[in-house]
Write a protein that holds these residues in place. Structure first.
Motif, PDB file in Angstrom:
ATOM      1  N   LEU A  38      24.458 -95.870 102.399  1.00 23.54           N
ATOM      2  CA  LEU A  38      24.745 -95.528 103.790  1.00 23.54           C
ATOM      3  C   LEU A  38      25.729 -94.367 103.878  1.00 23.54           C
ATOM      4  CD1 LEU A  38      25.098 -99.084 105.389  1.00 23.54           C
ATOM      5  CD2 LEU A  38      23.361 -97.378 105.955  1.00 23.54           C
ATOM      6  N   GLU A  39      26.749 -94.401 103.037  1.00 18.17           N
ATOM      7  CA  GLU A  39      27.766 -93.360 103.074  1.00 18.17           C
ATOM      8  C   GLU A  39      27.157 -92.003 102.715  1.00 18.17           C
ATOM      9  OE1 GLU A  39      32.412 -93.186 101.849  1.00 18.17           O
ATOM     10  OE2 GLU A  39      31.010 -93.817 100.280  1.00 18.17           O
ATOM     11  N   ASN A  40      26.312 -91.989 101.692  1.00 10.74           N
ATOM     12  CA  ASN A  40      25.658 -90.734 101.313  1.00 10.74           C
ATOM     13  C   ASN A  40      24.762 -90.227 102.435  1.00 10.74           C
ATOM     14  OD1 ASN A  40      26.773 -90.433  98.769  1.00 10.74           O
ATOM     15  ND2 ASN A  40      25.183 -91.639  97.761  1.00 10.74           N
ATOM     16  N   LEU A  41      24.007 -91.121 103.043  1.00 15.43           N
ATOM     17  CA  LEU A  41      23.098 -90.714 104.112  1.00 15.43           C
ATOM     18  C   LEU A  41      23.867 -90.155 105.297  1.00 15.43           C
ATOM     19  CD1 LEU A  41      20.204 -90.628 105.227  1.00 15.43           C
ATOM     20  CD2 LEU A  41      20.532 -92.967 106.044  1.00 15.43           C
ATOM     21  N   ALA A  59      28.023 -93.724 111.562  1.00 14.33           N
ATOM     22  CA  ALA A  59      27.508 -92.352 111.551  1.00 14.33           C
ATOM     23  C   ALA A  59      28.391 -91.436 112.395  1.00 14.33           C
ATOM     24  CB  ALA A  59      26.073 -92.332 112.071  1.00 14.33           C
ATOM     25  N   ARG A  60      28.850 -91.950 113.525  1.00  9.30           N
ATOM     26  CA  ARG A  60      29.721 -91.134 114.371  1.00  9.30           C
ATOM     27  C   ARG A  60      31.066 -90.880 113.702  1.00  9.30           C
ATOM     28  NH1 ARG A  60      27.317 -94.500 118.180  1.00  9.30           N
ATOM     29  NH2 ARG A  60      29.116 -95.914 118.230  1.00  9.30           N
ATOM     30  N   GLU A  61      31.499 -91.866 112.910  1.00  8.47           N
ATOM     31  CA  GLU A  61      32.778 -91.714 112.232  1.00  8.47           C
ATOM     32  C   GLU A  61      32.698 -90.690 111.107  1.00  8.47           C
ATOM     33  OE1 GLU A  61      35.126 -94.595 109.317  1.00  8.47           O
ATOM     34  OE2 GLU A  61      35.136 -95.333 111.385  1.00  8.47           O
ATOM     35  N   ALA A  62      31.532 -90.580 110.477  1.00 14.95           N
ATOM     36  CA  ALA A  62      31.361 -89.613 109.391  1.00 14.95           C
ATOM     37  C   ALA A  62      31.448 -88.194 109.966  1.00 14.95           C
ATOM     38  CB  ALA A  62      30.018 -89.828 108.708  1.00 14.95           C
ATOM     39  N   HIS A  63      31.979 -87.281 109.209  1.00 14.32           N
ATOM     40  CA  HIS A  63      32.172 -85.922 109.713  1.00 14.32           C
ATOM     41  C   HIS A  63      31.037 -85.012 109.271  1.00 14.32           C
ATOM     42  CE1 HIS A  63      36.084 -87.094 111.115  1.00 14.32           C
ATOM     43  NE2 HIS A  63      36.398 -87.533 109.914  1.00 14.32           N
ATOM     44  N   HIS A  64      29.827 -85.490 109.546  1.00 17.02           N
ATOM     45  CA  HIS A  64      28.638 -84.674 109.262  1.00 17.02           C
ATOM     46  C   HIS A  64      27.825 -84.623 110.544  1.00 17.02           C
ATOM     47  CE1 HIS A  64      25.372 -82.775 107.161  1.00 17.02           C
ATOM     48  NE2 HIS A  64      24.552 -83.767 107.476  1.00 17.02           N
ATOM     49  N   ASP A  65      26.650 -85.138 110.546  1.00 17.36           N
ATOM     50  CA  ASP A  65      25.833 -85.201 111.756  1.00 17.36           C
ATOM     51  C   ASP A  65      26.159 -86.512 112.459  1.00 17.36           C
ATOM     52  OD1 ASP A  65      23.973 -85.289 113.730  1.00 17.36           O
ATOM     53  OD2 ASP A  65      22.230 -85.030 112.444  1.00 17.36           O
ATOM     54  N   PRO A  66      26.757 -86.460 113.644  1.00 16.79           N
ATOM     55  CA  PRO A  66      27.185 -87.682 114.302  1.00 16.79           C
ATOM     56  C   PRO A  66      26.047 -88.549 114.811  1.00 16.79           C
ATOM     57  CG  PRO A  66      27.492 -85.833 115.768  1.00 16.79           C
ATOM     58  CD  PRO A  66      27.071 -85.257 114.442  1.00 16.79           C
ATOM     59  N   ALA A  67      24.829 -88.042 114.732  1.00 15.23           N
ATOM     60  CA  ALA A  67      23.708 -88.805 115.280  1.00 15.23           C
ATOM     61  C   ALA A  67      22.571 -88.875 114.266  1.00 15.23           C
ATOM     62  CB  ALA A  67      23.211 -88.173 116.577  1.00 15.23           C
ATOM     63  N   LEU A  68      22.534 -89.955 113.492  1.00 14.20           N
ATOM     64  CA  LEU A  68      21.373 -90.193 112.652  1.00 14.20           C
ATOM     65  C   LEU A  68      20.166 -90.416 113.552  1.00 14.20           C
ATOM     66  CD1 LEU A  68      22.648 -92.720 109.956  1.00 14.20           C
ATOM     67  CD2 LEU A  68      21.873 -90.404 109.533  1.00 14.20           C
ATOM     68  N   PRO A  69      18.971 -90.019 113.105  1.00 10.11           N
ATOM     69  CA  PRO A  69      17.781 -90.314 113.917  1.00 10.11           C
ATOM     70  C   PRO A  69      17.680 -91.804 114.226  1.00 10.11           C
ATOM     71  CG  PRO A  69      17.250 -88.824 112.116  1.00 10.11           C
ATOM     72  CD  PRO A  69      18.656 -89.280 111.886  1.00 10.11           C
ATOM     73  N   ASP A  70      17.304 -92.117 115.461  1.00 13.28           N
ATOM     74  CA  ASP A  70      17.223 -93.523 115.869  1.00 13.28           C
ATOM     75  C   ASP A  70      16.344 -94.345 114.940  1.00 13.28           C
ATOM     76  OD1 ASP A  70      18.883 -92.993 117.971  1.00 13.28           O
ATOM     77  OD2 ASP A  70      17.281 -92.854 119.475  1.00 13.28           O
ATOM     78  N   ARG A  71      15.255 -93.730 114.494  1.00 13.67           N
ATOM     79  CA  ARG A  71      14.335 -94.452 113.619  1.00 13.67           C
ATOM     80  C   ARG A  71      15.005 -94.802 112.288  1.00 13.67           C
ATOM     81  NH1 ARG A  71       8.062 -92.694 112.544  1.00 13.67           N
ATOM     82  NH2 ARG A  71       7.505 -94.371 111.093  1.00 13.67           N
ATOM     83  N   ASP A  72      15.813 -93.889 111.760  1.00 12.18           N
ATOM     84  CA  ASP A  72      16.528 -94.171 110.515  1.00 12.18           C
ATOM     85  C   ASP A  72      17.521 -95.305 110.700  1.00 12.18           C
ATOM     86  OD1 ASP A  72      15.147 -92.171 109.276  1.00 12.18           O
ATOM     87  OD2 ASP A  72      16.819 -90.749 109.183  1.00 12.18           O
TER      88      ASP A  72
END
Length: 213
Positions: A200-203, A145-158
C-alpha cells in the motif's frame, strides 16, 4: 424463588440470554445440526419460550447474525482513533478486528462459516455486514492516500479493489488464527499489516508493481 426471578427478567435481557446460547450452539454445531432443544436447555428456558420470543429457528439464526455482525463492525470502527497516522489507523482497525474475532470465536464461526453456507436470507445479512466493513476500510485507504505526498487521489477502482482484498485476507486469517493454537490477535494483525502495508505504501507513493509485458 428462582422461578419468580426468571419470570421477572426483562424481555430484552431474556432474549440476549437466548441469543448467547444460540450463538454458542450454532457456532459449535452448525445451523443444520443445532436444535432448539439444545438452545433452550443452554439458555435455561423452555423451548416454547424460545419460540414465543424469537418465532423460529430461522429467525433466531438471523437475529444472531445481525447481533454478531453489528458487534464486529462496532468493534472495528471503535478501534480506530481519530487523528492517527495512516499506518496506525490501519493497524488499530486490524487489531480490533482480530481481537474481537478471537474473543468471540462462536460469533465469528456463525458469521464466517455458517451464515455464508446456508443461502438466503442469511447470505444477504453477511453481505450487508461485509459491505459496511469494506466501506470503512475504503475510507482508511483513501485517507492514507491523501496523507501520502504523491497523488492524493488513487483511482476509485484501485481503492475499492484494495479494500476488498484486505477484508478478504482478514477474514481468511481470522479463521486460521482461531483454529491455530498459540496465534494471538496481535500476531495475526501484525502478519496482515506486514503483508499489506509495504505494498500500500509503495502504491500510494507512486511505486506500484507492474506485471511483465
Amino acid at each position: 424463588m428462582d422461578a419468580v426471578k426468571s419470570k421477572r427478567m426483562p424481555r430484552a435481557v431474556r432474549e440476549q440470554q437466548m441469543m448467547d446460547a444460540a450463538v454458542r450452539i450454532f457456532g459449535q454445531r452448525g445451523y443444520r445440526a443445532a436444535s432448539m432443544d439444545e438452545i433452550a436447555e443452554l439458555a435455561g428456558v423452555s423451548k416454547p419460550l424460545v419460540y414465543l420470543y424469537l418465532n423460529s429457528k430461522e429467525e433466531l439464526f438471523t437475529a444472531c447474525i445481525r447481533r454478531e455482525a453489528k458487534a464486529l463492525v462496532d468493534a472495528v470502527q471503535a478501534g480506530v482513533g481519530p487523528g492517527l497516522p495512516a499506518d496506525r489507523q490501519l493497524w488499530e482497525g486490524l487489531r480490533a478486528f482480530f481481537v474481537h474475532t478471537a474473543e468471540n470465536p462462536d460469533g465469528w464461526a456463525v458469521l464466517h462459516r455458517q451464515a455464508r453456507t446456508h443461502g438466503e436470507p442469511f447470505a444477504s445479512e453477511i453481505t450487508a455486514m461485509r459491505d459496511e466493513i469494506v466501506a470503512f476500510v475504503t475510507g482508511l485507504i483513501g485517507a492514507a492516500a491523501r496523507e501520502a505526498h504523491h497523488d492524493p487521489a488513487l483511482p476509485d477502482r484501485d481503492v475499492a479493489g484494495l479494500a476488498q482484498a484486505l477484508v478478504g485476507a482478514a477474514e481468511a486469517l481470522a479463521g486460521w488464527a482461531n483454529e491455530t493454537p498459540g496465534v494471538s490477535a496481535r500476531e495475526a494483525a501484525a502478519t496482515l499489516m506486514n503483508f499489506s502495508w509495504a505494498g500500500l505504501e509503495n502504491l500510494m507513493n507512486g511505486r506500484p508493481w507492474q506485471p511483465p509485458a
